[in-house]
Design an enzyme around this catalytic site. Structure first.
Site, mmCIF file in Angstrom:
data_model
loop_
_atom_site.group_PDB
_atom_site.id
_atom_site.type_symbol
_atom_site.label_atom_id
_atom_site.label_comp_id
_atom_site.label_asym_id
_atom_site.label_seq_id
_atom_site.Cartn_x
_atom_site.Cartn_y
_atom_site.Cartn_z
ATOM 1 N N HIS A 288 36.520 70.519 -12.832
ATOM 2 C CA HIS A 288 37.623 69.392 -12.702
ATOM 3 C C HIS A 288 36.674 67.756 -12.036
ATOM 4 O O HIS A 288 36.646 66.959 -13.104
ATOM 5 C CB HIS A 288 38.457 69.674 -11.509
ATOM 6 C CG HIS A 288 39.579 70.606 -12.087
ATOM 7 N ND1 HIS A 288 40.711 70.501 -12.505
ATOM 8 C CD2 HIS A 288 39.500 71.960 -12.233
ATOM 9 C CE1 HIS A 288 41.303 71.276 -12.692
ATOM 10 N NE2 HIS A 288 40.542 72.605 -12.358
ATOM 11 N N ASN B 217 39.127 80.349 -13.976
ATOM 12 C CA ASN B 217 40.441 79.799 -13.580
ATOM 13 C C ASN B 217 41.534 80.913 -14.008
ATOM 14 O O ASN B 217 42.198 81.323 -13.350
ATOM 15 C CB ASN B 217 40.742 78.531 -14.359
ATOM 16 C CG ASN B 217 42.160 77.830 -13.948
ATOM 17 O OD1 ASN B 217 42.273 77.465 -12.722
ATOM 18 N ND2 ASN B 217 43.079 78.120 -14.976
ATOM 19 N N ILE C 91 44.398 72.470 -16.315
ATOM 20 C CA ILE C 91 45.063 73.273 -15.250
ATOM 21 C C ILE C 91 44.233 73.552 -14.140
ATOM 22 O O ILE C 91 43.042 73.762 -14.428
ATOM 23 C CB ILE C 91 45.979 74.502 -15.633
ATOM 24 C CG1 ILE C 91 46.700 74.964 -14.636
ATOM 25 C CG2 ILE C 91 45.175 75.381 -16.163
ATOM 26 C CD1 ILE C 91 47.780 73.913 -14.013
ATOM 27 N N HIS D 92 35.010 76.334 -9.297
ATOM 28 C CA HIS D 92 36.047 75.732 -9.900
ATOM 29 C C HIS D 92 36.201 74.351 -9.931
ATOM 30 O O HIS D 92 35.911 73.549 -10.846
ATOM 31 C CB HIS D 92 37.357 76.510 -9.472
ATOM 32 C CG HIS D 92 38.527 76.189 -10.268
ATOM 33 N ND1 HIS D 92 39.834 76.618 -9.769
ATOM 34 C CD2 HIS D 92 38.603 75.441 -11.482
ATOM 35 C CE1 HIS D 92 40.543 76.179 -10.506
ATOM 36 N NE2 HIS D 92 40.145 75.563 -11.714
ATOM 37 N N HIS E 130 35.122 76.845 -17.125
ATOM 38 C CA HIS E 130 36.402 76.825 -16.651
ATOM 39 C C HIS E 130 37.493 77.810 -16.834
ATOM 40 O O HIS E 130 38.213 78.472 -15.911
ATOM 41 C CB HIS E 130 37.233 75.594 -16.963
ATOM 42 C CG HIS E 130 38.604 75.152 -16.374
ATOM 43 N ND1 HIS E 130 39.804 75.498 -16.967
ATOM 44 C CD2 HIS E 130 38.706 74.640 -15.036
ATOM 45 C CE1 HIS E 130 40.689 75.312 -16.207
ATOM 46 N NE2 HIS E 130 40.004 74.989 -14.871
#
Length: 1048
Positions: A700, A895, A1048, A695, A891
């Site tokens: 990110h 997520n 997010i 993740h 993602h």
């Protein structure tokens, strides 16, 4: 027209989510030029929050003269005409904003219009001679403003290609800013819309906003070329200014190492810098340059301040006030603190992450609500007690989530059902009389905490509403505001406060735990080996499994044939490994988390109380029915070790652990508990690896440098910028939030996952060992892991993540190829694109410099897939598709399923508190001789997460799994694209996404797809369709939906 209240109460509706972004398209987003083109606006509802507010509406003669001089531009011979031109043509000009009308909004603005195909520029046009701005309420109830007036442009200026905009400071020199959504210019024969979507500050001077047409650098109209270059220089800064501390309205992008994760100057909350060394290599983040402590750590923000972020990269107002925006820093921290402090577990409380005002408010409320509570919340009592986390939400249906086949029917030392665990239960301030866990606070007290945390989310767009109205205009919503008041609620006034906080997350919402989908209708799934294997290919971390093509002993494992061959349907370990190595369909698969042992020695003297970081491997076998049909994936051996394993077993190599064999352990009720505990502890490793690597690292973290480089090197006019910008929406903001409260020292990850204070160092080590951009492309990733047939590129087994993901990849790749070839007519065009090549070079050398710099990769080809500049259109397609896939499909897959898999700790415990028992030790004997069901379950619960951690993780993953109301998913258009052929390519992609939804529905309905439809053996569970890569989604926790970006 919907009221504000109506908007607040209906926000979960998917149609309204769409309307939030597109409600005003009829009057705001359409561009009908003389050429017949159409311009659509990239959605930014109630847009980003500025850092300060504005003042009076007037411009001094000196300021006006300065503005006139600046507007003349650098091009000699440029002609201009303004409001008073005798040879000009009258146009109607409209300035629109999606920010609220407050203070001096819309005042002291000046514009200059630049023609596309000539040297013509208008004179400076000041808006203060127009009528005051008026408030505009859209159909979804959101409020913005509009200011209109007549302007005179030269008769020869027929095709506006850009508009310069300036916001003047207040008379006393104080900063002032406005959010400009769009500028529309209308004459008798055409309409031209310039989309700004940006905050314009008096500290920024003249800003340029271009028409929506896309141009490669070589194709830029000469009259716009200087402005294109100047805009990029403003974003790049100079070698000196890019190292200065970033403040306020700064727009400079640069890179910085991760030296901002410490939460204190000394002691246990100090963390080493990540990046810039061979030992801890890491990508770079957005530079904030707050200055460093002597040991190289960046100084924290000033008291009461947040991390600096460029204004245009901040969350929209809706996102900031929504359930999953600023809640990471506000309501979530308050919710966890409420539980921890009420349970006298202050050492576990992240309350220090909150502003002083909020801390005081939370503690004051808690002192009233739960005075003197003595509930340490040490352990869950048994499995049924864990399930009681969802009892309040399930109500009368609670019995439906209790397993009925938990133990063999002929078990002599325990009943077969968890529902028979007795009616007595330990009392707790967080339990109701029927045994249901209830972490929610009384409504009145919860509302007080909500009010404190809402002030964090309101943002300075409201918080600083102290300026005077523009030309006596005033928002109807601010009629009772009190400029200068101490509290934001009074400063805003009742109506604005309600608008600003109406959708802010409620602390009790975060602490209300609905039945996760892994349990819903599937009470006997979670504890089976078949479900354990199914989640390997269709769970929340489906991207770590590899085909086993080498004997385990070759990489240091202790797993041997005798541990697994009883489960291999007549085959041997050697036979299956050899067949797979020669190209046959693999039957054995492995997940290897041995890298989690990297800091055992370093942590020997700093062990965190109640946390044990294991390392391990698991081998899985793909069953078949003898006729060529697969029946499911099951774990056949799990290898585990912990920091004391090798001290207790000195003959065991450092690369090996204790092997737990399914065949040996699952045949007896007494040892079945050992097998189940081994699976649970391995799943905790999966949770840590998922959160830190699959993740955070792979989406990110690694994507941030690509966006920084894009903003610095690729103009907003560039077709690549228009294509890729949606894939970076909100990423800088969510990453900044994560560094301040999620991955920082003492943050939620360190408090709730077994890696504790070494979490981010583990992320660094794994990045240094394994990350290669070349294998982040999904087809290459699957190939590298041996999960696809090389001849067809299709998965060897029912692998929903791969099957659906390859369809998303294929659609993205086809779309990007078609789009890019509209602008690049040859590979030479790619090589000659100075902006593109500067982006690629800088992303590698400044954004991801460590892997080559410190010799962690043998070559640029190994790391990036090729050497040097991007050589061709096809290579460019692959590069951009890889980035887009990581931001969207990858993602989404890792997520948005977090709540439905990991809120249930028996399925995925984030934390392990005790070392796994080994044969012959006292803990092993205690577990295997205890009575099944009651005593064994109680013992097992001492190893897994405690109720406080379970509630913390459940609240966190509920927040992280939720879609925002203004989410931008792949089934929706990219509104930055204006050129008709580009729009057509985008529409083709959207159509492909809608077809994919139908395909996924059909796959999920096919009983032959064992990983989607149900379990292959002892099937008492309902189907669990794989929906994580279904493109569309409503707002909320839906376990589906693929946003364009990491938001997010």
């Amino acid at each position: 027209m919907a009221s504000v209240t109506g908007r607040i109460t209906c926000l979960g509706d998917n149609a309204l989510k769409r309307a939030n972004r597109a409600a005003s398209s009829a009057h705001k987003f359409q561009l009908t030029q003389s050429t017949g083109g159409t311009l659509r606006k990239y959605r930014v509802p109630f847009q980003q929050t500025p850092p300060t507010w504005q003042g009076r509406a007037f411009i001094t003669p000196g300021e006006s003269a300065q503005a006139e001089e600046a507007a003349k531009g650098s091009r000699s011979g440029a002609t201009s005409a303004g409001n008073g031109s005798a040879t000009g043509v009258t146009w109607k000009c409209s300035i629109r904003s999606t920010a609220p009308l407050l203070g001096d909004t819309g005042a002291r603005l000046s514009i200059v219009v630049i023609d596309t195909h000539s040297e013509l520029r208008s004179a400076v046009i000041t808006l203060d001679s127009w009528k005051p701005p008026k408030e505009v309420t859209r159909s979804d109830g959101t409020v913005g403003w509009l200011r209109e007036g007549a302007i005179t442009l030269p008769a020869e200026l027929k095709d506006p290609g850009a508009v310069l905009v300036r916001k003047q400071a207040e008379k006393n020199g104080a900063q002032s800013q406005d959010y400009i959504d769009s500028i529309q210019l209308v004459n008798a024969s055409s309409v031209h819309t310039i989309n700004a979507n940006s905050w314009v500050s008096s500290e920024q001077g003249w800003r340029v906003f271009f028409s929506g047409r896309a141009y490669l650098p070589k194709d830029t109209p000469p009259t716009l070329l200087d402005e294109r270059r100047k805009e990029l220089k403003d974003l790049q800064g100079t070698p000196e200014t890019r190292l200065e501390e970033r403040k306020g309205a700064d727009r400079i992008y640069w890179y910085q190492e991760y030296n901002d994760l410490s939460s204190g100057k000394t002691g246990k909350l100090v963390r080493p810098k990540l990046g810039g060394s061979k030992q801890l290599p890491y990508p770079r983040r957005l530079a904030t340059n707050r200055g460093n402590e002597p040991d190289g750590r960046e100084k924290p923000p000033a008291k009461g301040q947040k991390f600096w972020l460029q204004m245009d990269d901040r969350f929209s107002f809706d996102k900031s006030s929504d359930f999953n925006g600023a809640a990471l820093e506000g309501s979530l921290a308050a919710a966890i603190s409420a539980i921890a402090e009420a349970a006298n577990a202050k050492g576990r409380s992240p309350i220090t992450l909150l502003p002083t005002l909020v801390i005081g408010g939370v503690r004051q409320v808690l002192g009233t609500v739960l005075p003197g509570v003595e509930s340490p919340l040490e352990n869950f009592e048994n499995f049924k007690d864990v399930l009681a986390m969802f009892k309040k939400a399930s109500g009368p249906g609670f019995k439906a989530i209790l397993p009925t086949n938990l133990y063999p029917a002929d078990s002599t030392n325990g009943a077969s059902s968890a529902s028979n665990n007795g009616s007595s239960h330990a009392s707790s301030a967080f339990k109701s009389v029927d045994g249901a866990w209830d972490f929610q606070l009384p409504e009145e007290e919860a509302a007080k905490i909500d009010e404190h945390t809402a002030e964090m989310n309101v943002g300075p767009v409201y918080d600083s509403a102290t300026g005077t109205p523009a030309n006596t205009s005033r928002s109807f919503a601010a009629y009772d505001s009190q400029p200068g008041a101490t509290r934001a609620k009074e400063r805003l006034g009742k109506r604005l406060w309600n608008v600003a906080t109406g959708n802010s997350p409620r602390i009790n919402n975060l602490l209300y735990f609905t039945v996760p989908r892994v349990l819903d209708g599937r009470p006997d799934a979670w504890h089976t080996d078949e479900e354990f294997g199914r989640q390997v290919v269709a769970g929340f971390n489906p991207c770590t499994v590899t085909a086993l093509k080498d004997l385990p002993e070759s990489f240091g494992s202790a797993i041997r044939g005798e541990h697994i061959e009883a489960d291999l349907q007549g085959s041997t370990l050697e036979q299956l490994v050899d067949a797979a190595k020669k190209g046959a369909k693999p039957r054995l698969f492995m997940i290897d988390y041995w890298d989690l042992s990297a800091f055992w020695e370093a942590a020997a003297n700093e062990s965190s109380k109640g946390m044990v970081q294991h390392a391990g491997r698991a081998i899985f076998y793909l069953r078949h029915d003898g006729k060529g049909h697969d029946k499911g994936l099951i774990p056949v051996a799990i290898e585990l070790a912990h920091p004391k394993t090798h001290k207790e077993n000195p003959d065991l190599p450092r690369t090996a652990g204790i092997v737990y064999s399914r065949a040996e352990l699952s045949k007896d009720t007494a040892t079945l508990a050992v097998w189940r505990l081994a699976k649970m502890i391995f799943k905790s490793l999966d949770s840590s690896f998922h959160q830190l690597i699959s993740h955070w690292n792979r989406t990110h973290c690694v994507l941030e440098p690509f966006f920084i480089s894009m903003r610095r090197n690729i103009s907003v006019m560039h077709p690549v910028h228009k294509l890729m910008a949606p894939h970076f929406r909100y990423t800088l903001n969510i990453n900044a939030n994560a560094r301040s409260s999620l991955i920082n020292a003492g943050g939620i990850i360190e408090r709730s996952f077994s890696a504790g204070p070494y979490a981010m160092r583990l992320a660094s080590v794994v990045y240094g060992k394994y990350w290669n951009f070349a294998t982040e492309a999904l087809p290459e990733d699957l190939k590298a892991r041996g999960m696809v047939d090389p001849a067809t590129g299709k998965p060897w087994l029912d692998y929903p993540y791969a099957t659906d993901g390859l369809d998303v990849w294929s659609a993205l790749s086809s779309y990007f190829d078609k789009y890019l070839r509209l602008y690049y007519t040859s590979d030479k065009d790619v090589l000659d694109d100075t902006e593109l090549q500067a982006w690629w070079a800088e992303a590698k050398t400044e954004g991801h410099p460590d892997l080559l710099r410190f010799g962690l990769r043998q070559s640029e080809e190994q790391l990036w897939g090729f050497k040097g500049p991007i050589p061709s259109v096809s290579r460019l397609v692959t590069v951009l598709t890889t980035i887009a896939w990581l931001a969207s499909g990858h993602h989404a897959a890792v997520n948005f399923g977090q709540y439905d898999f990991s809120s249930f700790i028996l399925n995925a415990s984030s934390l392990v508190r005790k070392p796994m028992p080994a044969p012959g030790d006292a803990a092993y004997k205690e577990l295997t001789t205890a009575r099944a069901r009651t005593s064994q379950e109680a013992i097992m619960m001492t190893y897994l997460a405690d109720p406080l951690t379970a509630a913390t993780v459940s609240a966190t993953v509920k927040l992280l799994s939720a879609h925002a109301r203004d989410e931008h998913t792949l089934d929706e258009d990219n509104e930055l694209l204006v050129d008709p052929a580009a729009r057509e390519a985008n529409e083709g992609f959207i159509a492909a996404m809608k077809r994919l939804e139908t395909d996924i529905e059909m796959r999920n309905a096919d009983a032959a797809n064992w990983a989607r439809f149900g379990l292959a053996d002892r099937d008492t569970a309902g189907p669990m369709p794989y929906t994580l890569l279904t493109p569309s989604s409503q707002a909320g926790v839906t376990m589906r939906g693929v946003p364009y970006s990491v938001s997010i």
